[in-house]
Write a protein that holds these residues in place. Sequence first.
Motif, PDB file in Angstrom:
ATOM      1  N   MET A  41     -39.697  17.639  50.686  1.00  0.00           N
ATOM      2  CA  MET A  41     -39.905  19.082  50.813  1.00  0.00           C
ATOM      3  C   MET A  41     -38.548  19.782  50.911  1.00  0.00           C
ATOM      4  SD  MET A  41     -42.187  21.165  53.628  1.00  0.00           S
ATOM      5  CE  MET A  41     -43.667  20.272  53.169  1.00  0.00           C
ATOM      6  N   LYS A  42     -38.355  20.821  50.101  1.00  0.00           N
ATOM      7  CA  LYS A  42     -37.080  21.533  50.098  1.00  0.00           C
ATOM      8  C   LYS A  42     -36.936  22.391  51.354  1.00  0.00           C
ATOM      9  CE  LYS A  42     -36.709  21.741  45.058  1.00  0.00           C
ATOM     10  NZ  LYS A  42     -36.587  22.631  43.876  1.00  0.00           N
ATOM     11  N   LYS A  43     -35.686  22.601  51.763  1.00  0.00           N
ATOM     12  CA  LYS A  43     -35.414  23.352  52.985  1.00  0.00           C
ATOM     13  C   LYS A  43     -35.612  24.847  52.757  1.00  0.00           C
ATOM     14  CE  LYS A  43     -31.929  24.146  56.552  1.00  0.00           C
ATOM     15  NZ  LYS A  43     -30.544  23.852  57.001  1.00  0.00           N
ATOM     16  N   VAL A  44     -36.280  25.483  53.709  1.00  0.00           N
ATOM     17  CA  VAL A  44     -36.483  26.929  53.695  1.00  0.00           C
ATOM     18  C   VAL A  44     -35.621  27.535  54.795  1.00  0.00           C
ATOM     19  CG1 VAL A  44     -38.146  28.811  53.868  1.00  0.00           C
ATOM     20  CG2 VAL A  44     -38.860  26.601  52.935  1.00  0.00           C
ATOM     21  N   THR A  45     -34.867  28.567  54.464  1.00  0.00           N
ATOM     22  CA  THR A  45     -34.039  29.256  55.452  1.00  0.00           C
ATOM     23  C   THR A  45     -34.462  30.721  55.531  1.00  0.00           C
ATOM     24  OG1 THR A  45     -32.338  29.747  53.799  1.00  0.00           O
ATOM     25  CG2 THR A  45     -32.081  27.725  55.089  1.00  0.00           C
ATOM     26  N   VAL A  46     -34.207  31.324  56.689  1.00  0.00           N
ATOM     27  CA  VAL A  46     -34.530  32.737  56.901  1.00  0.00           C
ATOM     28  C   VAL A  46     -33.252  33.490  57.223  1.00  0.00           C
ATOM     29  CG1 VAL A  46     -35.713  34.382  58.421  1.00  0.00           C
ATOM     30  CG2 VAL A  46     -36.900  32.336  57.643  1.00  0.00           C
ATOM     31  N   ARG A  47     -33.105  34.658  56.639  1.00  0.00           N
ATOM     32  CA  ARG A  47     -31.955  35.508  56.935  1.00  0.00           C
ATOM     33  C   ARG A  47     -32.401  36.966  56.901  1.00  0.00           C
ATOM     34  NH1 ARG A  47     -30.391  38.213  52.423  1.00  0.00           N
ATOM     35  NH2 ARG A  47     -30.597  37.222  50.364  1.00  0.00           N
ATOM     36  N   ALA A  48     -31.503  37.839  57.358  1.00  0.00           N
ATOM     37  CA  ALA A  48     -31.784  39.270  57.323  1.00  0.00           C
ATOM     38  C   ALA A  48     -31.815  39.775  55.882  1.00  0.00           C
ATOM     39  CB  ALA A  48     -30.723  40.030  58.123  1.00  0.00           C
ATOM     40  N   THR A  49     -32.727  40.679  55.613  1.00  0.00           N
ATOM     41  CA  THR A  49     -32.811  41.294  54.295  1.00  0.00           C
ATOM     42  C   THR A  49     -31.611  42.210  54.065  1.00  0.00           C
ATOM     43  OG1 THR A  49     -35.219  41.258  54.471  1.00  0.00           O
ATOM     44  CG2 THR A  49     -34.281  42.679  52.778  1.00  0.00           C
ATOM     45  N   LYS A  50     -31.114  42.216  52.833  1.00  0.00           N
ATOM     46  CA  LYS A  50     -29.998  43.068  52.446  1.00  0.00           C
ATOM     47  C   LYS A  50     -30.445  44.044  51.357  1.00  0.00           C
ATOM     48  CE  LYS A  50     -26.754  39.238  53.246  1.00  0.00           C
ATOM     49  NZ  LYS A  50     -25.766  38.335  52.607  1.00  0.00           N
ATOM     50  N   PRO A  51     -29.742  45.157  51.208  1.00  0.00           N
ATOM     51  CA  PRO A  51     -30.121  46.117  50.153  1.00  0.00           C
ATOM     52  C   PRO A  51     -30.185  45.484  48.764  1.00  0.00           C
ATOM     53  CG  PRO A  51     -28.582  47.143  51.670  1.00  0.00           C
ATOM     54  CD  PRO A  51     -28.659  45.693  52.070  1.00  0.00           C
ATOM     55  N   GLY A  52     -29.339  44.506  48.507  1.00  0.00           N
ATOM     56  CA  GLY A  52     -29.339  43.856  47.203  1.00  0.00           C
ATOM     57  C   GLY A  52     -30.550  42.994  46.942  1.00  0.00           C
ATOM     58  N   ASP A  53     -31.393  42.780  47.949  1.00  0.00           N
ATOM     59  CA  ASP A  53     -32.600  41.961  47.802  1.00  0.00           C
ATOM     60  C   ASP A  53     -33.810  42.757  47.320  1.00  0.00           C
ATOM     61  OD1 ASP A  53     -31.254  39.693  48.870  1.00  0.00           O
ATOM     62  OD2 ASP A  53     -31.690  40.381  50.915  1.00  0.00           O
ATOM     63  N   VAL A  54     -33.689  44.071  47.270  1.00  0.00           N
ATOM     64  CA  VAL A  54     -34.860  44.926  47.040  1.00  0.00           C
ATOM     65  C   VAL A  54     -35.553  44.618  45.720  1.00  0.00           C
ATOM     66  CG1 VAL A  54     -35.595  47.307  46.633  1.00  0.00           C
ATOM     67  CG2 VAL A  54     -34.098  46.780  48.568  1.00  0.00           C
ATOM     68  N   ASP A  55     -34.815  44.485  44.637  1.00  0.00           N
ATOM     69  CA  ASP A  55     -35.440  44.232  43.332  1.00  0.00           C
ATOM     70  C   ASP A  55     -36.257  42.941  43.352  1.00  0.00           C
ATOM     71  OD1 ASP A  55     -34.474  46.531  42.173  1.00  0.00           O
ATOM     72  OD2 ASP A  55     -32.724  45.580  41.271  1.00  0.00           O
ATOM     73  N   ALA A  56     -35.671  41.878  43.900  1.00  0.00           N
ATOM     74  CA  ALA A  56     -36.373  40.589  43.958  1.00  0.00           C
ATOM     75  C   ALA A  56     -37.607  40.679  44.839  1.00  0.00           C
ATOM     76  CB  ALA A  56     -35.430  39.502  44.472  1.00  0.00           C
ATOM     77  N   LEU A  57     -37.540  41.439  45.927  1.00  0.00           N
ATOM     78  CA  LEU A  57     -38.689  41.597  46.815  1.00  0.00           C
ATOM     79  C   LEU A  57     -39.832  42.339  46.119  1.00  0.00           C
ATOM     80  CD1 LEU A  57     -37.094  42.472  50.278  1.00  0.00           C
ATOM     81  CD2 LEU A  57     -38.359  40.410  49.665  1.00  0.00           C
ATOM     82  N   LEU A  58     -39.505  43.384  45.394  1.00  0.00           N
ATOM     83  CA  LEU A  58     -40.542  44.141  44.692  1.00  0.00           C
ATOM     84  C   LEU A  58     -41.221  43.272  43.629  1.00  0.00           C
ATOM     85  CD1 LEU A  58     -38.741  47.592  44.286  1.00  0.00           C
ATOM     86  CD2 LEU A  58     -40.645  47.054  45.808  1.00  0.00           C
ATOM     87  N   GLN A  59     -40.453  42.464  42.929  1.00  0.00           N
ATOM     88  CA  GLN A  59     -41.024  41.582  41.914  1.00  0.00           C
ATOM     89  C   GLN A  59     -41.924  40.530  42.554  1.00  0.00           C
ATOM     90  OE1 GLN A  59     -37.706  40.010  39.690  1.00  0.00           O
ATOM     91  NE2 GLN A  59     -37.027  42.043  39.026  1.00  0.00           N
ATOM     92  N   LEU A  60     -41.475  39.974  43.683  1.00  0.00           N
ATOM     93  CA  LEU A  60     -42.279  38.971  44.371  1.00  0.00           C
ATOM     94  C   LEU A  60     -43.571  39.576  44.901  1.00  0.00           C
ATOM     95  CD1 LEU A  60     -42.686  36.144  45.514  1.00  0.00           C
ATOM     96  CD2 LEU A  60     -41.282  36.806  47.490  1.00  0.00           C
ATOM     97  N   GLN A  61     -43.482  40.763  45.452  1.00  0.00           N
ATOM     98  CA  GLN A  61     -44.669  41.409  46.000  1.00  0.00           C
ATOM     99  C   GLN A  61     -45.724  41.651  44.918  1.00  0.00           C
ATOM    100  OE1 GLN A  61     -44.476  45.510  47.340  1.00  0.00           O
ATOM    101  NE2 GLN A  61     -45.558  44.985  49.220  1.00  0.00           N
ATOM    102  N   LYS A  62     -45.293  42.016  43.722  1.00  0.00           N
ATOM    103  CA  LYS A  62     -46.238  42.238  42.630  1.00  0.00           C
ATOM    104  C   LYS A  62     -46.977  40.951  42.271  1.00  0.00           C
ATOM    105  CE  LYS A  62     -43.778  46.114  40.473  1.00  0.00           C
ATOM    106  NZ  LYS A  62     -42.991  46.550  39.286  1.00  0.00           N
ATOM    107  N   ARG A  63     -46.283  39.811  42.361  1.00  0.00           N
ATOM    108  CA  ARG A  63     -46.931  38.536  42.059  1.00  0.00           C
ATOM    109  C   ARG A  63     -47.920  38.145  43.154  1.00  0.00           C
ATOM    110  NH1 ARG A  63     -41.709  36.619  40.996  1.00  0.00           N
ATOM    111  NH2 ARG A  63     -41.889  34.972  42.579  1.00  0.00           N
ATOM    112  N   VAL A  64     -47.576  38.465  44.401  1.00  0.00           N
ATOM    113  CA  VAL A  64     -48.433  38.090  45.522  1.00  0.00           C
ATOM    114  C   VAL A  64     -49.665  38.989  45.600  1.00  0.00           C
ATOM    115  CG1 VAL A  64     -48.554  37.854  48.029  1.00  0.00           C
ATOM    116  CG2 VAL A  64     -46.479  37.162  46.830  1.00  0.00           C
ATOM    117  N   TYR A  65     -49.468  40.309  45.414  1.00  0.00           N
ATOM    118  CA  TYR A  65     -50.559  41.278  45.552  1.00  0.00           C
ATOM    119  C   TYR A  65     -50.720  42.084  44.257  1.00  0.00           C
ATOM    120  CZ  TYR A  65     -49.816  40.475  50.578  1.00  0.00           C
ATOM    121  OH  TYR A  65     -49.671  39.913  51.820  1.00  0.00           O
ATOM    122  N   PRO A  66     -51.231  41.486  43.203  1.00  0.00           N
ATOM    123  CA  PRO A  66     -51.322  42.203  41.925  1.00  0.00           C
ATOM    124  C   PRO A  66     -52.267  43.396  41.947  1.00  0.00           C
ATOM    125  CG  PRO A  66     -52.485  40.099  41.815  1.00  0.00           C
ATOM    126  CD  PRO A  66     -51.726  40.099  43.110  1.00  0.00           C
TER     127      PRO A  66
END
Length: 224
Positions: A1-26
């Motif tokens: 199993m690959k390692k999962v890490t958690v960190r604080a969200t940064k402004p540069g993460d917004v695009d990736a978050l929006l794309q991921l959210q669309k896949r999770v909640y279409p």
Amino acid sequence: MKKVTVRATKPGDVDALLQLQKRVYPTITPWRRDHLANQLEIFPEGQLIAEMDQHIVGCASSLVILWDEWADEHTWCEITAAGTFSTHNPDGFTLYGAEVFVDPGLRGQRVGHTLYEGRRQLCRHLNLRRITACGRLPGYRAVSHLMSVELYVKKVLWGDLVDPVLSFQLREGFHFCGIMSDYLPEDDDSCGQASLIAWVNPTYDPTRQTALQIASSSLTEFQP
């Protein structure tokens, strides 16, 4: 199993978050870009992402509230100010979980657990009394013609049924506290219903201010 890490969200993460959210909640309206920016400005500590192989695979967003103001029935739109988090109150003692989502292709890889642990660590670090949230009940729609949402949750608690979200939250040490009707009306899988859950911080020290209260007092003292 690959390692999962958690960190604080940064402004540069917004695009990736929006794309991921669309896949999770279409079928659910996604966040607005300016709302995410507002969340990061208001309460950056409360916005977390999970990474695997340097890719964003999950997100957990939260704000701090005065729980006595929100203990009665409320909607997601009301308590999060439609996702802007302008209801965040640094004088509060409750960390409110506004959103958690995980890459659907990585379920079972402990991404959700790692995000929940990140929230628990934040709660301890800030010396907050509890974490509360209203979780989706995505298994309910399939049986809604057979039983009320109250009976559905009882069967999940008894172990007769498994709900993808509530069963996970119970394993994470949260307690079921009641039903929030029409919490997220556009959530068809849950028929708009949500389960109110809570986790009580065992290290909370009522003799100390929270870290946010201390920071707020310091800012007030230095204002001209």
